[in-house]
Design an enzyme around this catalytic site. Structure first.
Site, short mmCIF file in Angstrom:
data_model
loop_
_atom_site.label_atom_id
_atom_site.label_comp_id
_atom_site.label_asym_id
_atom_site.label_seq_id
_atom_site.Cartn_x
_atom_site.Cartn_y
_atom_site.Cartn_z
N ARG A 162 4.54 0.21 -4.97
CA ARG A 162 3.62 1.24 -4.45
C ARG A 162 3.29 2.27 -5.53
O ARG A 162 3.21 3.47 -5.28
CB ARG A 162 4.23 1.96 -3.23
CG ARG A 162 4.59 1.07 -2.06
CD ARG A 162 3.34 0.55 -1.37
NE ARG A 162 3.67 -0.09 -0.11
CZ ARG A 162 4.10 -1.35 0.01
NH1 ARG A 162 4.25 -2.11 -1.07
NH2 ARG A 162 4.37 -1.84 1.20
N SER A 232 3.72 2.88 6.51
CA SER A 232 5.08 3.31 6.14
C SER A 232 5.02 4.73 5.58
O SER A 232 4.25 4.98 4.66
CB SER A 232 5.66 2.39 5.07
OG SER A 232 5.74 1.08 5.53
N GLU A 327 6.14 7.68 0.82
CA GLU A 327 5.08 6.82 0.31
C GLU A 327 3.74 7.54 0.54
O GLU A 327 2.82 7.44 -0.26
CB GLU A 327 5.09 5.47 1.04
CG GLU A 327 4.01 4.55 0.52
CD GLU A 327 3.85 3.25 1.29
OE1 GLU A 327 4.86 2.61 1.64
OE2 GLU A 327 2.70 2.88 1.53
N1 EPU Z 1 14.38 -2.71 10.47
C1 EPU Z 1 15.26 -2.04 11.29
N2 EPU Z 1 14.79 -1.49 12.45
C2 EPU Z 1 13.48 -1.60 12.82
C3 EPU Z 1 12.58 -2.30 11.98
C4 EPU Z 1 13.06 -2.84 10.81
O1 EPU Z 1 16.45 -1.92 11.01
O2 EPU Z 1 13.13 -1.09 13.89
C5 EPU Z 1 14.88 -3.30 9.22
C6 EPU Z 1 15.23 -4.76 9.42
O3 EPU Z 1 16.39 -5.04 8.72
C7 EPU Z 1 14.08 -5.51 8.78
C8 EPU Z 1 13.76 -4.55 7.63
O4 EPU Z 1 13.92 -3.26 8.20
O5 EPU Z 1 14.44 -6.76 8.33
C9 EPU Z 1 12.40 -4.74 7.03
O6 EPU Z 1 11.42 -4.49 8.02
P1 EPU Z 1 9.92 -4.99 7.84
O7 EPU Z 1 9.88 -6.43 7.52
O8 EPU Z 1 9.13 -4.50 9.01
O9 EPU Z 1 9.41 -4.28 6.51
P2 EPU Z 1 9.67 -2.85 5.86
O10 EPU Z 1 10.54 -3.01 4.69
O11 EPU Z 1 10.10 -1.86 6.89
C10 EPU Z 1 7.70 -3.09 4.17
C11 EPU Z 1 6.50 -2.32 3.72
C12 EPU Z 1 5.36 -2.52 4.71
C13 EPU Z 1 5.04 -4.00 4.78
C14 EPU Z 1 6.31 -4.75 5.24
C15 EPU Z 1 6.12 -6.25 5.22
C16 EPU Z 1 7.35 -0.44 2.45
C17 EPU Z 1 7.55 1.04 2.41
N3 EPU Z 1 6.84 -0.91 3.59
O12 EPU Z 1 8.17 -2.51 5.38
O13 EPU Z 1 4.22 -1.85 4.16
O14 EPU Z 1 3.98 -4.25 5.68
O15 EPU Z 1 7.39 -4.46 4.32
O16 EPU Z 1 6.05 -6.69 3.91
O17 EPU Z 1 7.62 -1.12 1.47
C18 EPU Z 1 3.07 0.24 4.12
O18 EPU Z 1 3.38 0.30 2.93
O19 EPU Z 1 2.39 1.13 4.68
C19 EPU Z 1 3.54 -0.90 4.91
C20 EPU Z 1 3.33 -0.99 6.22
#
Ligand code: EPU
Length: 331
Positions: A162, A232, A327
């Site tokens: 990012r 995010s 972010e």
């Molecule tokens: N999780 C929890 N509780 C929840 C939801 C998620 O504990 O309620 C944990 C789980 O372990 C899950 C992990 O978080 O496996 C990852 O969750 P998710 O796959 O939803 O992805 P994220 O890491 O939370 C990132 C990006 C998103 C992107 C997704 C998918 C960042 C800051 N965010 O989220 O990007 O869509 O991966 O690749 O890196 C954005 O940047 O605005 C954005 C939405």
């Protein structure tokens, strides 16, 4: 060219903050952009796309500029690849839909991310194991010091998580006018993130992948057309191995991902474990399906969002010792 004075920014930010700007201008060509830069040289300026990754914290006393240049064209084709130059104001998801229709691989995992092409390069948007930088070959910009067009190679953009040079020393120096993407005619799959592969046939088309990504995003993330948010709110922290080990000894179920520079821990997990799910400040609320997102339930003010974000940071710090970095950019 269109210039307006004292306008509401409500339609220009996905968090739906009801603040105003002294001037708003839209340019349809590089010549118009040059004109605006000359004409408003004495005033603070801010370039925005759909305003999907920022929080307006107050009225903006300057000029906000938006690219209305929104075309895409093929600039090079080889046996295996097509290079597409997309102008900065083209909505990223519209571009991706067109590329999928052309059966070109490269950006399909980024389907349904709000925002426009120029901003997507500034932010190096990413999802489901792919980042914009993986497909960007070069970026065309206007150098504001000379008002001449220039080209930055992928390496010169210094992309990170990012992050890019445009968020650091090049802030204000370059205005991105178009981005050239290198797309593959042959399948190049990135299907290992989460359960993406499960929903797909053995040799999916770009459109199959796009549709699966859209379904996953819709199940986890609020629709920006219906609910105010900026995706995010925080980045996933990358911590030293000792920090992760300490947390793992207390919380053996903690998810983590090894990176070259440390261990990435999902901020969503930290926020949930720190007890922030359901937290509110005024009309700003932690989103129930993905606690990394702050939503505007109707009339949230910038103060509501900032207060809630700070409370989340404090709780996560207390729980884990980790300081979450935003972010979302505060303006
Ligand atoms: N999780 C929890 N509780 C929840 C939801 C998620 O504990 O309620 C944990 C789980 O372990 C899950 C992990 O978080 O496996 C990852 O969750 P998710 O796959 O939803 O992805 P994220 O890491 O939370 C990132 C990006 C998103 C992107 C997704 C998918 C960042 C800051 N965010 O989220 O990007 O869509 O991966 O690749 O890196 C954005 O940047 O605005 C954005 C939405």
């Amino acid at each position: 060219m269109q210039i307006q004075e004292n306008i509401s920014l409500l339609p220009h930010n996905t968090f739906l903050m009801d603040v105003s700007a002294r001037y708003w201008a839209e340019y349809g060509s590089v010549e118009e952009l040059r004109d605006l830069l000359r004409r408003f040289a004495d005033m603070p300026n801010l370039f925005i796309g759909q305003g999907s990754n920022l929080l307006f914290t107050k009225d903006y006393d300057g000029i906000i500029l938006h690219s209305a240049m929104a075309r895409a064209r093929a600039v090079k084709e080889t046996r295996d690849e097509v290079h597409i130059e997309a102008q900065s104001g083209l909505v990223l998801d519209q571009l991706i839909e067109q590329l999928c229709d052309m059966n070109l691989y490269g950006l399909e995992n980024l389907s349904h991310i709000p925002g426009e092409t120029g901003a997507a390069a500034v932010q190096n948007v990413g999802a489901y194991g792919v980042e914009a930088k993986d497909a960007i070959s070069e970026v065309q910009a206007l150098d504001t010091t000379t008002l001449q067009p220039c080209t930055l190679t992928n390496a010169a953009c210094r992309f990170g998580y990012r992050d890019s040079v445009f968020k650091h020393e090049a802030t204000g120096r370059y205005v991105i006018t178009s981005v050239t993407f290198r797309l593959s005619k042959k399948p190049v799959y990135h299907l290992d993130y989460g359960n993406l592969r499960d929903a797909l046939p053995a040799t999916p088309s770009p459109t199959d992948i796009r549709n699966a990504v859209i379904r996953i995003r819709q199940s986890k993330l609020p629709e920006v057309s219906q609910t105010g948010s900026a995706g995010s709110f925080f980045k996933n922290p990358v911590v030293a191995e000792e920090t992760a080990d300490k947390l793992l000894s207390k919380h053996p179920a903690m998810p983590y991902y090894k990176q070259t520079d440390g261990i990435k821990i999902p901020a969503a997990w930290l926020i949930e474990q720190a007890g922030c799910k359901g937290m509110k400040s005024g009309d700003a609320e932690v989103y129930e399906h993905q606690p990394l997102v702050i939503v505007n339930r109707g009339n949230a003010t910038p103060e509501d969002v900032m207060t809630l974000a700070q409370s989340i940071q404090e709780k996560v710090k207390e729980f884990s010792g980790i300081e979450l970095q935003r972010e979302v950019i505060y303006i």
